[in-house]
Scaffold this motif. Structure first.
Motif, PDB file in Angstrom:
ATOM      1  N   ALA A  37       0.794  -1.221   0.000  1.00  0.00           N
ATOM      2  CA  ALA A  37       0.000   0.000   0.000  1.00  0.00           C
ATOM      3  C   ALA A  37       0.831   1.278   0.000  1.00  0.00           C
ATOM      4  O   ALA A  37       0.386   2.292  -0.489  1.00  0.00           O
ATOM      5  CB  ALA A  37      -0.947   0.007   1.195  1.00  0.00           C
ATOM      6  N   HIS A  38       2.044   1.244   0.560  1.00  0.00           N
ATOM      7  CA  HIS A  38       2.786   2.484   0.701  1.00  0.00           C
ATOM      8  C   HIS A  38       4.059   2.498  -0.143  1.00  0.00           C
ATOM      9  O   HIS A  38       4.493   1.480  -0.671  1.00  0.00           O
ATOM     10  CB  HIS A  38       3.135   2.727   2.173  1.00  0.00           C
ATOM     11  CG  HIS A  38       3.851   1.589   2.825  1.00  0.00           C
ATOM     12  ND1 HIS A  38       3.195   0.565   3.478  1.00  0.00           N
ATOM     13  CD2 HIS A  38       5.177   1.297   2.911  1.00  0.00           C
ATOM     14  CE1 HIS A  38       4.084  -0.292   3.949  1.00  0.00           C
ATOM     15  NE2 HIS A  38       5.285   0.116   3.618  1.00  0.00           N
ATOM     16  N   VAL A  39       4.647   3.689  -0.265  1.00  0.00           N
ATOM     17  CA  VAL A  39       5.878   3.853  -1.034  1.00  0.00           C
ATOM     18  C   VAL A  39       7.031   3.213  -0.274  1.00  0.00           C
ATOM     19  O   VAL A  39       7.177   3.396   0.939  1.00  0.00           O
ATOM     20  CB  VAL A  39       6.155   5.347  -1.284  1.00  0.00           C
ATOM     21  CG1 VAL A  39       7.467   5.518  -2.044  1.00  0.00           C
ATOM     22  CG2 VAL A  39       5.009   5.984  -2.062  1.00  0.00           C
ATOM     23  N   THR A  40       7.868   2.464  -0.987  1.00  0.00           N
ATOM     24  CA  THR A  40       8.999   1.784  -0.356  1.00  0.00           C
ATOM     25  C   THR A  40      10.272   2.031  -1.156  1.00  0.00           C
ATOM     26  O   THR A  40      10.226   2.432  -2.320  1.00  0.00           O
ATOM     27  CB  THR A  40       8.760   0.266  -0.266  1.00  0.00           C
ATOM     28  OG1 THR A  40       8.408  -0.234  -1.572  1.00  0.00           O
ATOM     29  CG2 THR A  40       7.623  -0.045   0.699  1.00  0.00           C
ATOM     30  N   VAL A  41      11.424   1.803  -0.505  1.00  0.00           N
ATOM     31  CA  VAL A  41      12.711   1.932  -1.176  1.00  0.00           C
ATOM     32  C   VAL A  41      13.390   0.566  -1.184  1.00  0.00           C
ATOM     33  O   VAL A  41      13.316  -0.184  -0.208  1.00  0.00           O
ATOM     34  CB  VAL A  41      13.607   2.991  -0.488  1.00  0.00           C
ATOM     35  CG1 VAL A  41      13.915   2.615   0.958  1.00  0.00           C
ATOM     36  CG2 VAL A  41      14.899   3.204  -1.275  1.00  0.00           C
ATOM     37  N   HIS A  42      14.032   0.243  -2.305  1.00  0.00           N
ATOM     38  CA  HIS A  42      14.695  -1.048  -2.467  1.00  0.00           C
ATOM     39  C   HIS A  42      16.102  -0.846  -3.010  1.00  0.00           C
ATOM     40  O   HIS A  42      16.300   0.003  -3.872  1.00  0.00           O
ATOM     41  CB  HIS A  42      13.877  -1.928  -3.422  1.00  0.00           C
ATOM     42  CG  HIS A  42      12.453  -2.122  -2.989  1.00  0.00           C
ATOM     43  ND1 HIS A  42      12.065  -3.103  -2.108  1.00  0.00           N
ATOM     44  CD2 HIS A  42      11.329  -1.432  -3.295  1.00  0.00           C
ATOM     45  CE1 HIS A  42      10.767  -3.022  -1.903  1.00  0.00           C
ATOM     46  NE2 HIS A  42      10.294  -2.006  -2.600  1.00  0.00           N
ATOM     47  N   ARG A  58       9.583   2.456  -5.103  1.00  0.00           N
ATOM     48  CA  ARG A  58       8.400   1.809  -5.673  1.00  0.00           C
ATOM     49  C   ARG A  58       7.144   2.531  -5.197  1.00  0.00           C
ATOM     50  O   ARG A  58       6.890   2.642  -3.990  1.00  0.00           O
ATOM     51  CB  ARG A  58       8.351   0.340  -5.290  1.00  0.00           C
ATOM     52  CG  ARG A  58       7.094  -0.386  -5.755  1.00  0.00           C
ATOM     53  CD  ARG A  58       7.289  -1.883  -5.813  1.00  0.00           C
ATOM     54  NE  ARG A  58       8.267  -2.234  -6.855  1.00  0.00           N
ATOM     55  CZ  ARG A  58       8.619  -3.484  -7.144  1.00  0.00           C
ATOM     56  NH1 ARG A  58       8.091  -4.500  -6.474  1.00  0.00           N
ATOM     57  NH2 ARG A  58       9.494  -3.729  -8.096  1.00  0.00           N
ATOM     58  N   VAL A  59       6.356   3.023  -6.156  1.00  0.00           N
ATOM     59  CA  VAL A  59       5.171   3.827  -5.845  1.00  0.00           C
ATOM     60  C   VAL A  59       3.928   3.102  -6.364  1.00  0.00           C
ATOM     61  O   VAL A  59       3.676   3.070  -7.576  1.00  0.00           O
ATOM     62  CB  VAL A  59       5.271   5.226  -6.480  1.00  0.00           C
ATOM     63  CG1 VAL A  59       4.051   6.067  -6.101  1.00  0.00           C
ATOM     64  CG2 VAL A  59       6.558   5.920  -6.058  1.00  0.00           C
ATOM     65  N   PRO A  60       3.128   2.516  -5.470  1.00  0.00           N
ATOM     66  CA  PRO A  60       1.884   1.862  -5.898  1.00  0.00           C
ATOM     67  C   PRO A  60       0.724   2.850  -5.895  1.00  0.00           C
ATOM     68  O   PRO A  60       0.726   3.826  -5.147  1.00  0.00           O
ATOM     69  CB  PRO A  60       1.681   0.787  -4.828  1.00  0.00           C
ATOM     70  CG  PRO A  60       2.283   1.398  -3.593  1.00  0.00           C
ATOM     71  CD  PRO A  60       3.421   2.280  -4.056  1.00  0.00           C
ATOM     72  N   GLY A 124       3.720  11.729 -15.904  1.00  0.00           N
ATOM     73  CA  GLY A 124       3.369  10.334 -16.118  1.00  0.00           C
ATOM     74  C   GLY A 124       2.052   9.973 -15.466  1.00  0.00           C
ATOM     75  O   GLY A 124       1.310  10.832 -14.978  1.00  0.00           O
ATOM     76  N   LYS A 125       1.777   8.679 -15.434  1.00  0.00           N
ATOM     77  CA  LYS A 125       0.520   8.214 -14.857  1.00  0.00           C
ATOM     78  C   LYS A 125       0.687   6.801 -14.308  1.00  0.00           C
ATOM     79  O   LYS A 125       1.223   5.917 -14.970  1.00  0.00           O
ATOM     80  CB  LYS A 125      -0.578   8.216 -15.928  1.00  0.00           C
ATOM     81  CG  LYS A 125      -1.914   7.659 -15.473  1.00  0.00           C
ATOM     82  CD  LYS A 125      -2.920   7.677 -16.616  1.00  0.00           C
ATOM     83  CE  LYS A 125      -4.251   7.070 -16.204  1.00  0.00           C
ATOM     84  NZ  LYS A 125      -5.229   7.060 -17.327  1.00  0.00           N
ATOM     85  N   ILE A 126       0.224   6.623 -13.068  1.00  0.00           N
ATOM     86  CA  ILE A 126       0.165   5.300 -12.456  1.00  0.00           C
ATOM     87  C   ILE A 126      -1.308   5.012 -12.201  1.00  0.00           C
ATOM     88  O   ILE A 126      -1.944   5.672 -11.382  1.00  0.00           O
ATOM     89  CB  ILE A 126       0.950   5.230 -11.131  1.00  0.00           C
ATOM     90  CG1 ILE A 126       2.379   5.748 -11.318  1.00  0.00           C
ATOM     91  CG2 ILE A 126       0.981   3.792 -10.599  1.00  0.00           C
ATOM     92  CD1 ILE A 126       3.160   5.854 -10.023  1.00  0.00           C
ATOM     93  N   GLY A 127      -1.864   4.053 -12.924  1.00  0.00           N
ATOM     94  CA  GLY A 127      -3.283   3.766 -12.815  1.00  0.00           C
ATOM     95  C   GLY A 127      -3.630   2.888 -11.631  1.00  0.00           C
ATOM     96  O   GLY A 127      -2.751   2.387 -10.914  1.00  0.00           O
ATOM     97  N   ASP A 133       8.321   2.049 -10.699  1.00  0.00           N
ATOM     98  CA  ASP A 133       9.620   2.062 -10.038  1.00  0.00           C
ATOM     99  C   ASP A 133      10.433   3.250 -10.551  1.00  0.00           C
ATOM    100  O   ASP A 133      10.594   3.418 -11.774  1.00  0.00           O
ATOM    101  CB  ASP A 133      10.393   0.772 -10.314  1.00  0.00           C
ATOM    102  CG  ASP A 133       9.900  -0.395  -9.470  1.00  0.00           C
ATOM    103  OD1 ASP A 133       9.200  -0.147  -8.469  1.00  0.00           O
ATOM    104  OD2 ASP A 133      10.217  -1.551  -9.807  1.00  0.00           O
ATOM    105  N   PHE A 134      10.947   4.057  -9.625  1.00  0.00           N
ATOM    106  CA  PHE A 134      11.770   5.213  -9.979  1.00  0.00           C
ATOM    107  C   PHE A 134      13.194   4.949  -9.476  1.00  0.00           C
ATOM    108  O   PHE A 134      13.421   4.842  -8.263  1.00  0.00           O
ATOM    109  CB  PHE A 134      11.210   6.489  -9.347  1.00  0.00           C
ATOM    110  CG  PHE A 134       9.824   6.853  -9.838  1.00  0.00           C
ATOM    111  CD1 PHE A 134       9.650   7.664 -10.944  1.00  0.00           C
ATOM    112  CD2 PHE A 134       8.696   6.370  -9.181  1.00  0.00           C
ATOM    113  CE1 PHE A 134       8.375   8.003 -11.400  1.00  0.00           C
ATOM    114  CE2 PHE A 134       7.420   6.689  -9.625  1.00  0.00           C
ATOM    115  CZ  PHE A 134       7.268   7.510 -10.741  1.00  0.00           C
TER     116      PHE A 134
END
Length: 247
Positions: A37-42, A58-60, A124-127, A133-134
């Protein structure tokens, strides 16, 4: 045993099986939702002072009726990340903001007085049901702290802003956690491999390993949910056959 009683027992068994299957599915999808559910870093960790690596944010998208059209990641300046470069992202335009450091950082290449403090992606767009992933490359991570927190703002097309800015407290995850990168001492088994100048793929491989682990967990949950559901339906079928055999 009467036919009416047999049918009643069969319907009861089926209802119980359906309930078990529904609960299993709810638990499965609930767990998956919590995990993504939340933004994470990898990767989740790196060695202190690591050089020439990559961080992936990672942005869901967790909205059903809106898309994500802006992402802002804030980098700490009290323990700055040096030599930041943004990887080109199809459809997205990055804007990099630098800030003069209160305390310059001395390196082998000289004294650094400025560092990146914010990266904003727009255009951009995340549907719904998707993620993006950035990738951000770095020259060097700090060695003076145990973790880095990257506060993040996620803006949706309907104007809503998800503020992933809260730090973990007491070992519990807050409601809106910021992405946190743990920094471990060199040689610590919890530290991700440090990329050398001759092996620029080391950091992406570490990120891939973290992602594979998450995928394995998700697959394990999926299998467990299916097994429970199948067992429930098998129990219902057995009850029906048993009822018929006793007529």
């Amino acid at each position: 045993m009467s036919t009416t009683r047999t049918h009643t027992r069969s319907r009861t068994a089926l209802r119980r099986a359906a309930t078990v299957t529904a609960l299993a599915a709810a638990g499965l999808f609930g767990a998956a939702g919590i995990a993504s559910a939340h933004v994470t870093v990898h990767p989740e960790s790196y060695a202190k002072g690591a050089t020439d690596g990559v961080l992936t944010f990672r942005v869901p998208n967790e909205e059903d009726s809106a898309s994500t059209d802006k992402v802002q990641v804030f980098l700490p300046t009290d323990h700055p990340v040096l030599g930041v470069l943004v990887h080109p992202q199809d459809g997205w335009t990055p804007k990099v903001t630098t800030t003069k450091l209160k305390t310059p950082v001395k390196t082998d290449d000289g004294t650094i007085t400025d560092a990146v403090s914010e990266i904003t992606w727009t255009g951009g767009k995340i549907g719904a049901g998707q993620y993006e992933d950035f990738d951000v490359a770095f020259g060097q991570l700090p060695d003076s702290t145990n973790q880095l927190m990257f506060k993040t703002l996620q803006t949706y097309s309907d104007g809503k802003v998800a503020r992933w800015i809260e730090a973990p407290t007491g070992g519990e995850e807050p409601e809106n956690p910021a992405p946190v990168l743990k920094l471990a001492a060199a040689g610590d088994e919890n530290a991700a491999p440090t990329a050398s100048k001759g092996d620029s793929d080391a950091a992406p491989k570490a990120a891939a390993t973290s992602g594979d682990s998450s995928d394995s967990t998700a697959r394990g949950l999926g299998v467990a949910g299916l097994v429970v559901g199948v067992l429930g339906l098998a129990a219902a079928a057995f009850a029906i056959l048993r009822g018929r055999s006793t007529r």
